[in-house]
Design an enzyme around this catalytic site. Structure first.
Site, mmCIF file in Angstrom:
data_model
loop_
_atom_site.group_PDB
_atom_site.id
_atom_site.type_symbol
_atom_site.label_atom_id
_atom_site.label_comp_id
_atom_site.label_asym_id
_atom_site.label_seq_id
_atom_site.Cartn_x
_atom_site.Cartn_y
_atom_site.Cartn_z
ATOM 1 N N THR A 1 0.898 -1.428 0.095
ATOM 2 C CA THR A 1 -0.177 0.023 0.144
ATOM 3 C C THR A 1 0.803 1.265 -0.046
ATOM 4 O O THR A 1 1.977 1.265 -0.209
ATOM 5 C CB THR A 1 -0.972 -0.132 1.192
ATOM 6 O OG1 THR A 1 -2.028 1.055 1.042
ATOM 7 C CG2 THR A 1 -0.343 0.230 2.465
ATOM 8 N N LYS B 1 3.140 1.690 -3.411
ATOM 9 C CA LYS B 1 2.587 1.177 -4.814
ATOM 10 C C LYS B 1 3.329 1.547 -5.990
ATOM 11 O O LYS B 1 3.267 0.689 -6.854
ATOM 12 C CB LYS B 1 1.346 1.648 -4.666
ATOM 13 C CG LYS B 1 0.227 1.194 -3.858
ATOM 14 C CD LYS B 1 -1.281 1.711 -4.021
ATOM 15 C CE LYS B 1 -2.232 0.749 -3.105
ATOM 16 N NZ LYS B 1 -3.562 1.277 -3.385
ATOM 17 N N GLU C 1 -1.383 -6.102 -17.138
ATOM 18 C CA GLU C 1 -1.767 -5.001 -18.064
ATOM 19 C C GLU C 1 -2.199 -3.759 -17.393
ATOM 20 O O GLU C 1 -1.664 -2.968 -17.475
ATOM 21 C CB GLU C 1 -2.802 -5.693 -18.826
ATOM 22 C CG GLU C 1 -3.308 -4.646 -19.962
ATOM 23 C CD GLU C 1 -4.456 -4.950 -20.730
ATOM 24 O OE1 GLU C 1 -5.160 -5.823 -20.345
ATOM 25 O OE2 GLU C 1 -4.533 -4.232 -21.987
ATOM 26 N N ASN D 1 -0.496 -2.975 -6.225
ATOM 27 C CA ASN D 1 -1.171 -3.257 -4.951
ATOM 28 C C ASN D 1 -1.020 -4.895 -4.537
ATOM 29 O O ASN D 1 -1.422 -5.126 -3.409
ATOM 30 C CB ASN D 1 -2.662 -2.639 -4.579
ATOM 31 C CG ASN D 1 -3.513 -3.506 -5.402
ATOM 32 O OD1 ASN D 1 -3.328 -4.112 -6.308
ATOM 33 N ND2 ASN D 1 -4.347 -3.640 -4.622
ATOM 34 N N ASP E 1 -7.187 -3.305 -7.164
ATOM 35 C CA ASP E 1 -8.140 -2.295 -6.678
ATOM 36 C C ASP E 1 -9.307 -2.098 -7.627
ATOM 37 O O ASP E 1 -10.430 -2.204 -7.355
ATOM 38 C CB ASP E 1 -7.737 -0.943 -6.492
ATOM 39 C CG ASP E 1 -7.101 -1.035 -5.012
ATOM 40 O OD1 ASP E 1 -7.400 -1.713 -4.168
ATOM 41 O OD2 ASP E 1 -6.005 -0.169 -4.860
ATOM 42 N N GLY F 1 -7.521 10.546 -7.747
ATOM 43 C CA GLY F 1 -6.198 10.071 -6.834
ATOM 44 C C GLY F 1 -6.066 8.793 -7.329
ATOM 45 O O GLY F 1 -6.590 8.213 -8.388
ATOM 46 N N GLY F 2 -5.472 7.825 -6.435
ATOM 47 C CA GLY F 2 -5.023 6.369 -6.710
ATOM 48 C C GLY F 2 -6.502 5.518 -6.889
ATOM 49 O O GLY F 2 -6.306 4.658 -7.970
ATOM 50 N N ARG G 1 -11.397 18.381 -8.037
ATOM 51 C CA ARG G 1 -11.115 19.592 -7.425
ATOM 52 C C ARG G 1 -9.922 20.233 -7.900
ATOM 53 O O ARG G 1 -9.865 21.343 -8.440
ATOM 54 C CB ARG G 1 -10.819 19.452 -5.857
ATOM 55 C CG ARG G 1 -10.635 20.825 -5.095
ATOM 56 C CD ARG G 1 -10.666 20.330 -3.475
ATOM 57 N NE ARG G 1 -9.634 19.336 -3.148
ATOM 58 C CZ ARG G 1 -9.405 19.044 -2.099
ATOM 59 N NH1 ARG G 1 -10.322 19.313 -1.143
ATOM 60 N NH2 ARG G 1 -8.468 18.076 -1.921
ATOM 61 N N GLY H 1 -18.650 0.706 -0.500
ATOM 62 C CA GLY H 1 -17.236 0.738 -0.367
ATOM 63 C C GLY H 1 -16.860 -0.749 -0.010
ATOM 64 O O GLY H 1 -15.487 -0.930 -0.369
HETATM 65 P P1 NDP Z 1 -6.212 10.135 -2.963
HETATM 66 O O1 NDP Z 1 -5.454 10.919 -1.721
HETATM 67 O O2 NDP Z 1 -4.871 9.364 -3.836
HETATM 68 O O3 NDP Z 1 -7.158 10.824 -3.755
HETATM 69 C C1 NDP Z 1 -8.171 11.649 -2.859
HETATM 70 C C2 NDP Z 1 -9.036 12.188 -3.941
HETATM 71 O O4 NDP Z 1 -9.924 12.672 -3.004
HETATM 72 C C3 NDP Z 1 -8.544 13.322 -4.655
HETATM 73 O O5 NDP Z 1 -9.443 13.288 -5.998
HETATM 74 C C4 NDP Z 1 -9.100 14.711 -4.150
HETATM 75 O O6 NDP Z 1 -8.918 15.775 -4.914
HETATM 76 C C5 NDP Z 1 -10.118 14.303 -3.539
HETATM 77 N N1 NDP Z 1 -10.773 14.820 -2.343
HETATM 78 C C6 NDP Z 1 -10.210 14.671 -1.070
HETATM 79 N N2 NDP Z 1 -10.998 15.651 -0.191
HETATM 80 C C7 NDP Z 1 -11.930 16.100 -0.928
HETATM 81 C C8 NDP Z 1 -12.690 17.373 -0.835
HETATM 82 N N3 NDP Z 1 -12.938 17.804 0.537
HETATM 83 N N4 NDP Z 1 -13.339 17.909 -1.856
HETATM 84 C C9 NDP Z 1 -13.112 17.447 -3.069
HETATM 85 N N5 NDP Z 1 -12.301 16.472 -3.307
HETATM 86 C C10 NDP Z 1 -11.503 15.964 -2.489
HETATM 87 O O7 NDP Z 1 -6.562 8.846 -2.255
HETATM 88 P P2 NDP Z 1 -7.019 7.437 -3.005
HETATM 89 O O8 NDP Z 1 -7.586 7.640 -4.228
HETATM 90 O O9 NDP Z 1 -6.196 6.473 -2.744
HETATM 91 O O10 NDP Z 1 -8.424 7.058 -1.629
HETATM 92 C C11 NDP Z 1 -9.601 7.722 -1.915
HETATM 93 C C12 NDP Z 1 -10.556 7.077 -1.015
HETATM 94 O O11 NDP Z 1 -10.916 5.592 -1.707
HETATM 95 C C13 NDP Z 1 -10.011 6.639 0.232
HETATM 96 O O12 NDP Z 1 -11.206 7.292 1.236
HETATM 97 C C14 NDP Z 1 -9.945 5.298 0.414
HETATM 98 O O13 NDP Z 1 -10.400 4.845 1.724
HETATM 99 C C15 NDP Z 1 -10.904 4.795 -0.451
HETATM 100 N N6 NDP Z 1 -10.524 3.580 -1.241
HETATM 101 C C16 NDP Z 1 -11.212 2.393 -1.051
HETATM 102 C C17 NDP Z 1 -11.087 1.251 -1.520
HETATM 103 C C18 NDP Z 1 -11.756 0.105 -1.306
HETATM 104 O O14 NDP Z 1 -11.485 -1.217 -1.725
HETATM 105 N N7 NDP Z 1 -13.061 0.164 -0.968
HETATM 106 C C19 NDP Z 1 -9.464 1.063 -2.241
HETATM 107 C C20 NDP Z 1 -8.758 2.089 -2.317
HETATM 108 C C21 NDP Z 1 -9.166 3.513 -1.856
HETATM 109 P P3 NDP Z 1 -7.756 16.589 -5.255
HETATM 110 O O15 NDP Z 1 -6.966 15.804 -6.242
HETATM 111 O O16 NDP Z 1 -8.249 17.822 -5.714
HETATM 112 O O17 NDP Z 1 -7.034 16.570 -3.831
#
Ligand code: NDP
Length: 283
Positions: free
Chosen positions: A68, A72, A84, A93, A108, A133-134, A156, A249
């Site tokens: 994680t 990653k 791929e 991951n 994921d 994000g990821g 955002r 989720g």
């Molecule tokens: P990242 O930090 O890589 O990305 C977070 C994303 O959320 C970005 O696009 C960010 O926007 C956006 N964001 C966060 N806060 C706000 C806000 N207040 N307003 C608008 N946009 C916001 O995190 P990950 O992508 O790794 O993870 C995201 C979520 O996914 C986590 O909560 C995690 O728990 C969940 N997750 C769940 C999984 C599952 O198996 N269920 C697996 C992996 C993750 P910006 O780019 O503008 O900062």
């Protein structure tokens, strides 16, 4: 990584310090249920020790491992090959031993698509994804590989949003566009699937809501949330009240675990056992 940092990583993923790693609890529940004499261990590895840890896992006979944040991307240089989607995403991951070689996969997005397929086939669908994000990267690549026609990334920060949109347009058979999320988003009426891949709604932010016009969410749309804790977010509640089909989720988390267990052991584990184990962890 010291113990404090490790707890912070678990907190970033699940929103609160959790005594046990939920993924470990879920996967070991599957091993027990299927009478597999296997263990899934949670091991802290600092960034400077990653290469040694990957080599050590091989000589100690591990069949694979999950990794994680913050590993990653960096882990890739120590592997022998990539699947791929891991190659397209540039992130791994799940590592699997195949013929003595370490192969990096990304489960994921595949886990997400397995959940989605329980409700609808992504092929030919128009998809909106909040976040870049990821999680959004993994989901969008896999949804595109599964045949979605168009993906709109709503984020955002423009930089991350445009980078992901460019990746999709350049490397995948999908049309992607980016919407800068600076005001209340209006969902286009021809949307088939709407996904929250941001961290909005993660514990303790229980009252948080995505900024979109609820009036534009209609019952023909499938709505998915990546937030595992709590699984019943405001988005999940709002979508149910609108009559949408909904994926929470835990669906993605369980299904990425199912795919990992299959990669390592060759067995198709029972997802319901794994989901029950997670529900116990999250109370
Ligand atoms: P990242 O930090 O890589 O990305 C977070 C994303 O959320 C970005 O696009 C960010 O926007 C956006 N964001 C966060 N806060 C706000 C806000 N207040 N307003 C608008 N946009 C916001 O995190 P990950 O992508 O790794 O993870 C995201 C979520 O996914 C986590 O909560 C995690 O728990 C969940 N997750 C769940 C999984 C599952 O198996 N269920 C697996 C992996 C993750 P910006 O780019 O503008 O900062």
């Amino acid at each position: 990584m010291n113990e404090l940092n490790f707890k912070q990583e678990l907190t970033a993923a699940f929103g609160q310090p959790i005594a046990e790693n939920p993924t470990q609890v879920m996967i070991e529940a599957a091993y027990r249920y299927h009478n597999l004499d296997w263990r899934y261990l949670t091991i802290e590895v600092g960034p400077n020790d990653l290469e040694d840890a990957v080599r050590g896992a091989k000589v100690m006979g591990f069949q694979g491992f999950n990794c994680t944040i913050p590993h990653k991307v960096n882990v890739i240089q120590y592997l022998d090959g990539l699947g791929e989607s891991a190659s397209l995403m540039g992130a791994v991951n799940c590592v699997v031993r195949r013929d003595g070689k370490w192969i990096g996969e990304n489960t994921d997005g595949k886990g997400f698509v397995s959940s989605l397929r329980e409700l609808t086939d992504p092929k030919g669908k128009k998809v909106i994804i909040f976040g870049a994000g990821g999680a959004a990267r993994a989901i969008s690549v896999e949804v595109a590989l599964a045949g979605a026609t168009s993906i709109t990334i709503v984020n955002r920060s423009s930089e991350r949003g445009e980078e992901l949109t460019n990746l999709l347009n350049e490397k995948l058979p999908v049309t992607a566009d980016f919407v800068s999320w600076t005001s209340t988003f209006t969902i286009p009426p021809d949307t088939d699937v709407l996904i929250n891949a941001t961290s909005i709604g993660l514990y303790p932010d229980l009252n948080a809501r995505l900024d979109f016009d609820l009036e534009t969410l209609t019952s023909n749309m499938v709505v998915a949330d990546v937030i595992p804790n709590p699984p019943c977010t405001n988005l999940v509640k709002d979508a149910r009240s609108k009559g949408c089909k909904v994926i929470d989720g835990l669906g993605m988390l369980v299904n990425q675990g199912v795919i990992g267990v299959k990669h390592w052991t060759g067995i198709d584990p029972d997802p319901s056992i794994m989901r029950s184990a997670l529900e116990e962890v999250f109370g």
